[in-house]
Write an enzyme that holds these catalytic residues in place. Structure first.
Site, short mmCIF file in Angstrom:
data_model
loop_
_atom_site.label_atom_id
_atom_site.label_comp_id
_atom_site.label_asym_id
_atom_site.label_seq_id
_atom_site.Cartn_x
_atom_site.Cartn_y
_atom_site.Cartn_z
CE LYS A 62 -4.21 -1.75 0.29
NZ LYS A 62 -5.28 -1.45 -0.69
CG ASP A 99 -9.83 -1.23 -6.28
OD1 ASP A 99 -11.04 -1.57 -6.35
OD2 ASP A 99 -9.22 -1.24 -5.20
#
Length: 376
Positions: free
Chosen positions: A163, A243
């Site tokens: 991340k 996404d």
């Protein structure tokens, strides 16, 4: 078989470690668990994990929407009539995909239990023989992420997801540090969760990490900027995955038309459940794009639903159903061995609700019977 009542439980799932991404940090994961009861005594389990930055829903709004708007319209319906159920939910309220996913998942659990079959038999059967998920690294200092990644590989993980999205230069250091720590043979995925915002920032980073052999780069730019995503895809050798920019069939058509991504990340919470997610998988396959089943860090209930879908479809080449590995106290137990998910062949989702845990972490619950509701 008819739906007679719907229980709605607002819970917060404790995590083993903080989950830190570009736009939020979580000490626990807010979730809504539903139990859909039928006139033949079966109970279907479902889950909603909303995200106000992605689905436009909050924990509180999702609870209210299920109690007041969605549960009442499915009372009296047959869970097998899944297209009709989605149409009734769509007529009742626009959007709210995580709330609808909870009802959808519970209906599939009921279908399986009524037929004595696992859910994947309703989705195409068992195509894949195994399912594995990556170790997910929250945004931390580069050296801390590198050390955690090294430990994950030593524990048997074959893929790491990083991340990023907090600071461009530090993100470059994070990615390079993790790659150096795990070596060249471990899969490496990078997810900015929109944190790099625009094309210029994204290309600045991507140009400096092309030698890090990234499996794919996920959602570097803001969700609604598919034009920027398409431009980035044309200017980098790193595969691009969409996404947050993909929710339903409308966005999928735009992604395909604009050639905005190489791969798509489908989440049941974004699409509205298994039934709408199937449409996205089919669209992607027709366009020659591979799919991943992502996660909002659902419990074993939502994760099991994603696992059944992942197992059944050839075009789903990866998943990130890491919730059960990160949640410290789960309301059910999806079988996980290291980085491997074992999908049960028991009827329905194949997970059993731990009523004691559910009762202990429930902060609010109500039962909907027809137009009536019973606060508990």
């Amino acid at each position: 078989m008819k739906i007679t009542s719907v229980w709605v439980h607002a819970i917060k799932l404790p995590l083993k470690r903080p989950f830190i991404i570009a736009y939020a940090s979580y000490e626990d994961m807010p979730s809504i668990i539903v139990k859909v009861e039928t006139d033949n005594g079966l109970v279907g389990l479902g889950e909603a994990v909303p995200d106000q930055n992605v689905t436009g829903e909050t924990w509180e709004s999702t609870y209210t929407m299920l109690v007041h708007n969605l549960a009442p319209v499915v009372i009296g319906e047959n869970p097998f009539d899944i297209e009709r159920i989605h149409e009734k939910m769509n007529q009742a309220v626009w959007g709210v995909p995580a709330a609808k996913a909870a009802i959808d998942i519970a209906c599939y659990d009921l279908m399986g239990k009524a037929a004595g079959q696992p859910v994947y038999h309703f989705l195409g059967g068992k195509y894949h023989t195994t399912l594995s998920f990556p170790y997910v690294l929250s945004i931390l200092e580069p050296e801390v992420m590198a050390a955690e990644a090294r430990q994950a590989v030593a524990a048997g993980y074959g893929s790491i997801k990083i991340k990023v999205g907090a600071d461009l230069q530090t993100d470059i250091q994070r990615i390079r540090a993790v790659r150096q720590a795990v070596g060249p043979s471990v899969g490496l995925r990078v997810d900015a969760n929109q944190g790099w915002e625009n094309r210029a920032n994204s290309l600045l980073v991507l140009q400096q990490i092309e030698d890090c052999h990234i499996d794919w780069m996920e959602q570097p730019v803001l969700a609604d900027d598919l034009d920027a995503l398409a431009e980035i895809r044309r200017q980098t050798t790193i595969p691009i995955m969409v996404d947050e920019g993909l929710h339903g069939t409308k966005e999928m058509r735009e992604v395909i038309t604009k050639k905005a991504a190489d791969k798509v990340n489908i989440k049941l919470m974004k699409s509205g459940g298994i039934y709408p997610a199937l449409k996205l998988v089919n669209q992607a396959e027709m366009a020659g794009m591979e799919c991943q089943i992502g996660s909002m860090l659902e419990s074993s209930i939502g994760s099991a639903a994603g696992a059944h879908l992942s197992l059944a479809k050839k075009n789903i080449i990866s998943n990130e159903l890491a919730g059960p590995a990160i949640i410290s106290r789960d309301v059910a137990q999806l079988m996980v061995h290291g980085s491997q998910i074992v999908v049960s062949d028991q009827p329905g989702l194949g997970v059993e609700l731990d009523e004691a845990v559910l009762a202990d972490i429930t902060e609010r619950s109500e039962q909907v019977i027809g137009a009536k509701r019973q606060p508990v």
